[in-house]
Design a protein around this motif. Structure first.
Motif, PDB file in Angstrom:
ATOM      1  N   ASN A   7      36.772  40.809  39.394  1.00  0.00           N
ATOM      2  CA  ASN A   7      37.424  40.275  40.671  1.00  0.00           C
ATOM      3  C   ASN A   7      38.670  39.913  40.329  1.00  0.00           C
ATOM      4  OD1 ASN A   7      34.229  39.864  40.779  1.00  0.00           O
ATOM      5  ND2 ASN A   7      35.021  39.959  42.724  1.00  0.00           N
ATOM      6  N   ARG A   8      39.526  40.098  41.289  1.00  0.00           N
ATOM      7  CA  ARG A   8      41.107  39.747  41.177  1.00  0.00           C
ATOM      8  C   ARG A   8      41.259  38.195  41.315  1.00  0.00           C
ATOM      9  NH1 ARG A   8      44.343  43.684  44.898  1.00  0.00           N
ATOM     10  NH2 ARG A   8      43.155  42.221  46.314  1.00  0.00           N
ATOM     11  N   LEU A   9      41.894  37.599  40.721  1.00  0.00           N
ATOM     12  CA  LEU A   9      42.076  36.211  40.331  1.00  0.00           C
ATOM     13  C   LEU A   9      42.572  35.709  42.025  1.00  0.00           C
ATOM     14  CD1 LEU A   9      42.210  33.539  39.186  1.00  0.00           C
ATOM     15  CD2 LEU A   9      44.730  33.936  38.651  1.00  0.00           C
ATOM     16  N   THR A  10      43.529  36.137  42.640  1.00  0.00           N
ATOM     17  CA  THR A  10      44.036  35.408  43.803  1.00  0.00           C
ATOM     18  C   THR A  10      43.112  35.191  44.943  1.00  0.00           C
ATOM     19  OG1 THR A  10      45.040  37.496  44.317  1.00  0.00           O
ATOM     20  CG2 THR A  10      46.453  35.918  43.050  1.00  0.00           C
ATOM     21  N   ASP A  11      42.350  36.380  45.087  1.00  0.00           N
ATOM     22  CA  ASP A  11      41.741  36.556  46.103  1.00  0.00           C
ATOM     23  C   ASP A  11      40.163  36.845  46.218  1.00  0.00           C
ATOM     24  OD1 ASP A  11      42.020  39.125  45.753  1.00  0.00           O
ATOM     25  OD2 ASP A  11      42.975  39.636  47.420  1.00  0.00           O
ATOM     26  N   GLY A  12      39.744  37.162  44.787  1.00  0.00           N
ATOM     27  CA  GLY A  12      38.276  37.427  44.551  1.00  0.00           C
ATOM     28  C   GLY A  12      37.978  38.787  44.819  1.00  0.00           C
ATOM     29  N   GLU A  13      38.914  39.745  45.199  1.00  0.00           N
ATOM     30  CA  GLU A  13      38.744  41.068  45.675  1.00  0.00           C
ATOM     31  C   GLU A  13      38.025  41.897  44.443  1.00  0.00           C
ATOM     32  OE1 GLU A  13      39.568  42.521  48.637  1.00  0.00           O
ATOM     33  OE2 GLU A  13      38.667  44.336  48.161  1.00  0.00           O
ATOM     34  N   ALA A  14      36.810  42.413  44.647  1.00  0.00           N
ATOM     35  CA  ALA A  14      36.456  43.383  43.419  1.00  0.00           C
ATOM     36  C   ALA A  14      37.444  44.560  43.209  1.00  0.00           C
ATOM     37  CB  ALA A  14      35.025  43.914  43.914  1.00  0.00           C
ATOM     38  N   ILE A  55      39.222  38.184  36.717  1.00  0.00           N
ATOM     39  CA  ILE A  55      38.179  37.236  36.304  1.00  0.00           C
ATOM     40  C   ILE A  55      36.737  37.954  36.339  1.00  0.00           C
ATOM     41  CG2 ILE A  55      39.171  35.085  36.536  1.00  0.00           C
ATOM     42  CD1 ILE A  55      37.391  34.843  39.054  1.00  0.00           C
ATOM     43  N   ASP A  56      35.619  37.514  35.556  1.00  0.00           N
ATOM     44  CA  ASP A  56      34.454  37.910  35.638  1.00  0.00           C
ATOM     45  C   ASP A  56      34.534  39.431  35.289  1.00  0.00           C
ATOM     46  OD1 ASP A  56      31.652  37.738  35.875  1.00  0.00           O
ATOM     47  OD2 ASP A  56      31.559  38.151  37.853  1.00  0.00           O
ATOM     48  N   ARG A  79      28.829  45.945  45.091  1.00  0.00           N
ATOM     49  CA  ARG A  79      30.163  45.584  44.999  1.00  0.00           C
ATOM     50  C   ARG A  79      31.133  46.529  45.416  1.00  0.00           C
ATOM     51  NH1 ARG A  79      32.262  44.802  40.039  1.00  0.00           N
ATOM     52  NH2 ARG A  79      33.545  43.326  40.803  1.00  0.00           N
TER      53      ARG A  79
ATOM     54  N   HIS B  50      31.755  39.906  46.238  1.00  0.00           N
ATOM     55  CA  HIS B  50      33.108  40.729  46.781  1.00  0.00           C
ATOM     56  C   HIS B  50      34.219  39.611  46.950  1.00  0.00           C
ATOM     57  CE1 HIS B  50      29.867  43.201  48.206  1.00  0.00           C
ATOM     58  NE2 HIS B  50      29.337  42.333  49.047  1.00  0.00           N
ATOM     59  N   TYR B  52      35.599  35.223  46.520  1.00  0.00           N
ATOM     60  CA  TYR B  52      35.218  33.885  46.464  1.00  0.00           C
ATOM     61  C   TYR B  52      34.314  33.441  47.628  1.00  0.00           C
ATOM     62  CZ  TYR B  52      39.100  33.686  42.748  1.00  0.00           C
ATOM     63  OH  TYR B  52      39.647  33.676  41.787  1.00  0.00           O
ATOM     64  N   ALA B  97      40.140  33.733  50.285  1.00  0.00           N
ATOM     65  CA  ALA B  97      41.185  33.830  48.955  1.00  0.00           C
ATOM     66  C   ALA B  97      41.057  32.426  48.331  1.00  0.00           C
ATOM     67  CB  ALA B  97      42.295  34.394  49.328  1.00  0.00           C
TER      68      ALA B  97
END
Lengths: 101, 556
Positions: A7-14, A55-56, A79, B50, B52, B97
């Motif tokens: 998941n992207r750090l800034t926004d959590g996007e998978a 992350i993750d 996901r 999907h 945070y 985000a």
């Protein structure tokens, strides 16, 4: 076969790793079909974590059916697509990916 | 309701600044994920499938219109237009985000809200009866005590790194609507023979992979000893609770392994040393907090009787809604209203930004600006004049929130499950939606009567499946979803853990299985007044097993 996801750090996007970048959809993820390829992806994943890109980060099992990457676990299919009860949200809405289940 | 004093404002503001700085340092890579993770969790920020997720505390489920409006604003500005009310009386946003967290928390602080201690091994948001302050059967409003516990437990230095998370619930009525016996500490506010207020104290309840009903360790604790006694319990837990195994770290395991008698002895011994010290609550302090929860001035509105009678004649759907979703208020001219977030086929607990804003308007106009979130994932208007009920109903119809199903089979509790949650093994929402559609007929639901159906997508049991009259637990078996059914659970003053009925069901079988269970109940109940749970307690699993598995058990 395995692919690398996180998941992207800034926004959590998978995101999935492919073609030298972290992509928002699963379809062009790099496939690892032997130990060496898995190790390469693992190293890329470790670097992405260390560099605060994602992350993750995990390798997940997939099949390729008619050229389409399909994760084995429902978790990863969800996901890759979005919530199954909200087809207007997630990748399936943003990118037109096939719903997961 | 409680209003922040200067200290509260400063405290929350300082925390927002601190966490904003931590987020910033994380985004530029000054701190690693391993360093940041515990910090974000302490501020309610999780990572889900999907995106945070931000879990915002709604202390003891109490909100005002301004706060609900702000939640609507956050849903629209930083999320995807909706939020999810949880079984902990909180709200979760599924798509924020990380880079927006400082702005969200600043917005929240402006309406006296935050996300502190909504995660981590600390004392979590204290929950309470959602009809507190309104219910006719209440001895006293439990929320002042919940607020005292909130103040005491917020960043409590001794209890910020417990063996595991710790949940406290308070009820002020004999009829337990706060599920206190499923909590680490359950407090039942009551009066003794002298008319003095105090608590029956329960310890060691919980759900998760090892469900336990709490044990009563004290029948009456005078109110002034609330904090000293809770401190004594937490000290015993902090000292002896297991830290070697996450799955055995909750106080329920300690209580179970130590025995009720011995744990009571330890708590009482600890309390002896504490009870007359600084934690003893001065009467003036209790009164000061009490004053914040002074009920609104409920003027007599005797015209309500006629208004309701007329409106009932005029509208059958209003009449049905009233029968189902209105609860007796301590003032005869008023009612407490459940706003169902369980529309047929909808996601339990979800509300859109528009719905939140509209409900805030309704509360402001007709309900003294007061709202509650229930652990059953509905919203509550605690004080509505009966004379205004039709207007409230009409306003709810306009926003699709007038479903008349409170306490019926479609009033389903469901966790987010595998559609969102990183811990889940199976979906919950889709199962809830299927069952809701199958039992859509209100006539049929009312014939079935009170039936609490609760669904969890993993063994952590956020969907309270163990204590559902019918409980459904989703598991992953050979890469697919499988649903185990339990019967006979209950989360009221007669709390019980449900019994597993037999082998699990595949996603396409589960709704049929539930229907078979319901049909079996309808066939064997003594009469329509015998509720599902009572029939189950009278007869047990056998007829349900027979109905579900007849063919296969004989073959085996």
């Amino acid at each position: 076969m395995k692919i690398l996801t996180g998941n992207r750090l800034t926004d959590g996007e998978a995101v999935w790793y492919g073609n030298g970048a972290w992509l928002e959809t699963i379809d062009k993820a790099d496939l690892a079909d032997d130990k060496a390829a898995e190790e390469r992806l693992e190293a890329i994943g470790a670097a992405a974590l260390a560099n605060n890109v994602a992350i993750d980060i995990n390798l997940v099992d997939v099949n390729v059916v008619d050229g389409v990457i399909e994760p084995l676990r429902l978790r990863e299919r969800i996901r890759a697509a979005g919530p199954t009860n909200r087809l207007d949200l997630g990748k399936q809405a943003d990118h037109g990916s096939v719903p997961a289940a | 309701m409680y209003r922040y004093d200067e200290f509260d404002h400063e405290f929350v503001k300082a925390r927002v600044a601190q966490f904003s700085d931590q987020v910033q340092r994380r985004l530029v890579g000054e701190i690693t994920e391993d360093q940041f993770r515990p910090l974000r969790l302490m501020n309610g920020v999780y990572l889900q499938l999907h995106a945070y997720m931000l879990r915002i505390a709604v202390p003891y489920g109490t909100l005002n219109s301004k706060q609900l409006r702000m939640l609507g604003h956050i849903a629209r500005k930083y999320d995807k237009g909706y939020g999810h009310f949880t079984t902990r009386q909180n709200i979760q946003f599924n798509w924020p985000a990380l880079s927006d967290m400082p702005a969200i928390l600043t917005d929240l602080a402006s309406v006296e809200m935050h996300a502190i201690q909504t995660s981590g091994n600390c004392i979590r948001n204290v929950t309470a009866d959602h009809f507190a302050g309104a219910a006719a059967d209440e001895v006293a409003d439990p929320r002042p005590y919940a607020e005292i516990l909130r103040q005491w437990s917020s960043v409590h230095p001794e209890f910020s790194y417990l063996p595991r998370k710790f949940k406290i619930a308070v009820t002020g009525a004999e009829r337990d609507r706060a599920a206190i016996q499923t909590h680490d500490i359950g407090l039942h506010l009551k009066k003794n023979a002298d008319g003095q207020l105090g608590f029956a104290v329960y310890v060691g309840g919980g759900q998760g992979r090892t469900p336990m009903v709490a044990k009563k360790i004290r029948d009456f604790l005078p109110e002034e000893h609330l904090l000293s006694y809770c401190t004594a319990i937490l000290r015993v837990y902090n000292l002896y609770g297991r830290r070697d195994n996450k799955y055995k770290a909750r106080i329920k395991i300690l209580v179970h392994e130590t025995g009720t008698e011995e744990i009571t002895r330890q708590v009482e011994a600890e309390w002896e040393a504490l009870k007359d010290g600084e934690l003893k609550l001065p009467e003036a302090d209790i009164k000061a907090i009490d004053a914040y929860f002074a009920p609104p001035a409920l003027l007599d509105r005797p015209e309500g009787d006629d208004a309701v009678k007329l409106a009932r004649l005029d509208s059958r759907s209003f009449s049905e809604w009233l029968d189902q979703n209105a609860v007796t208020h301590r003032h005869p001219d008023y009612a407490a209203i459940t706003i169902s977030l369980k529309g047929i086929g909808e996601v339990p607990g979800d509300a859109t930004a528009e719905q939140m804003e509209a409900v805030a308007d309704i509360a402001e106009k007709y309900a003294f600006d007061e709202l509650r979130v229930s652990h059953e994932q509905n919203l509550i208007l605690p004080h509505v004049a009966r004379a205004d009920l039709k207007a409230v109903y009409d306003a709810l119809v306009e926003i699709g929130l007038a479903t008349a199903n409170s306490n019926l089979i479609t009033d389903i509790i469901a966790c987010p499950g595998l559609d969102y949650c990183a811990l889940a093994n199976a979906r919950s929402i889709s199962v809830a939606q299927d069952i809701s559609r199958r039992f859509a007929s209100l006539e049929r639901q009312r014939d079935i009567g009170e039936l609490k159906l609760k669904i969890s997508g993993c063994i952590n049991a956020c969907g309270h499946h163990h204590v559902g009259h019918i409980g459904i637990l989703g598991v992953e078996k050979k890469g697919s979803e499988l649903y185990q059914v339990t019967l006979g659970g209950s989360a009221d003053e007669n709390t019980s853990v449900g019994d597993i009925v037999g082998r699990g069901f595949e996603p396409e079988e589960i709704t049929d299985a539930i229907e078979k269970i319901v049909d079996t109940y309808l066939a064997i109940r003594l009469d329509p007044s015998e509720k599902f749970i009572d029939t189950y307690r009278r007869i047990g699993l056998a007829p349900f097993k027979e109905a579900l598995y007849a063919g296969e058990t004989k073959a085996a």
